[in-house]
Motif scaffolding. Structure first.
Motif, short mmCIF file in Angstrom:
data_model
loop_
_atom_site.label_atom_id
_atom_site.label_comp_id
_atom_site.label_asym_id
_atom_site.label_seq_id
_atom_site.Cartn_x
_atom_site.Cartn_y
_atom_site.Cartn_z
N GLY A 1 -74.89 -102.01 -24.00
CA GLY A 1 -75.55 -102.40 -22.77
C GLY A 1 -76.62 -101.44 -22.30
N SER A 2 -76.67 -100.24 -22.84
CA SER A 2 -77.66 -99.27 -22.38
C SER A 2 -79.01 -99.43 -23.06
CB SER A 2 -77.15 -97.84 -22.59
OG SER A 2 -76.96 -97.59 -23.96
N ARG A 3 -79.02 -99.96 -24.29
CA ARG A 3 -80.27 -100.16 -25.02
C ARG A 3 -80.24 -101.52 -25.72
NH1 ARG A 3 -83.56 -95.84 -26.44
NH2 ARG A 3 -83.86 -96.73 -28.50
N PRO A 4 -80.26 -102.61 -24.95
CA PRO A 4 -80.22 -103.93 -25.58
C PRO A 4 -81.39 -104.12 -26.55
CG PRO A 4 -80.32 -104.11 -23.19
CD PRO A 4 -80.43 -102.68 -23.53
N ALA A 5 -81.16 -104.95 -27.55
CA ALA A 5 -82.18 -105.16 -28.58
C ALA A 5 -82.29 -106.63 -28.92
CB ALA A 5 -81.82 -104.36 -29.83
N VAL A 6 -83.34 -106.95 -29.65
CA VAL A 6 -83.50 -108.29 -30.22
C VAL A 6 -83.85 -108.13 -31.68
CG1 VAL A 6 -84.19 -109.46 -28.08
CG2 VAL A 6 -85.94 -108.43 -29.51
N LEU A 7 -83.39 -109.07 -32.47
CA LEU A 7 -83.75 -109.15 -33.88
C LEU A 7 -84.58 -110.41 -34.04
CD1 LEU A 7 -83.45 -107.99 -36.74
CD2 LEU A 7 -81.40 -109.41 -36.99
N LEU A 8 -85.82 -110.23 -34.41
CA LEU A 8 -86.77 -111.34 -34.51
C LEU A 8 -86.98 -111.71 -35.97
CD1 LEU A 8 -89.39 -109.90 -32.02
CD2 LEU A 8 -87.52 -111.48 -31.51
N GLY A 9 -86.96 -113.00 -36.26
CA GLY A 9 -87.18 -113.49 -37.61
C GLY A 9 -88.54 -114.14 -37.73
N PHE A 10 -89.24 -113.82 -38.81
CA PHE A 10 -90.57 -114.36 -39.10
C PHE A 10 -90.50 -115.04 -40.46
CE2 PHE A 10 -91.11 -110.85 -36.23
CZ PHE A 10 -92.14 -111.22 -35.38
N GLY A 11 -90.46 -116.37 -40.48
CA GLY A 11 -90.27 -117.11 -41.71
C GLY A 11 -91.43 -117.07 -42.67
N ASP A 12 -92.65 -117.08 -42.16
CA ASP A 12 -93.82 -117.17 -43.03
C ASP A 12 -94.60 -115.86 -43.12
OD1 ASP A 12 -93.32 -119.84 -43.59
OD2 ASP A 12 -94.46 -120.53 -41.86
#
Length: 85
Positions: A40-51
């Motif tokens: 909870g102190s450093r939330p993140a996102v993992l982004l996917g790029f298909g092309d």
């Protein structure tokens, strides 16, 4: 699929805000987003790029890594490519 890890995102940041922010720095729109809360102190996102290849993301990554955005300093990394089975 290339993946980009963006850590220390403000928790109330919307997917659209993330998309606009990255596109403003030359990134293509991402195809998928996975939120990772962690402790909870450093939330993140993992982004996917298909092309988009990982090499293209590596060229763009320095533009936003350690950038101060929404009262936080972002950590941005291109994830190693995984073999999907």
């Amino acid at each position: 699929m290339a993946e980009l890890w963006v850590a220390n995102i403000e928790t109330d940041t919307t997917d659209e805000e993330i998309r606009q922010f990255l596109c403003g720095y030359g990134f293509p729109p991402f195809d998928s987003i996975q939120r990772v809360e962690g402790t909870g102190s450093r939330p993140a996102v993992l982004l996917g790029f298909g092309d988009v290849g990982a090499h293209a993301l590596r060229n763009l990554q320095p533009r936003v890594n350690n950038l101060f955005w929404k009262n936080r300093t972002l950590t941005v990394q291109v994830m190693p490519e995984r073999e999907e089975s």
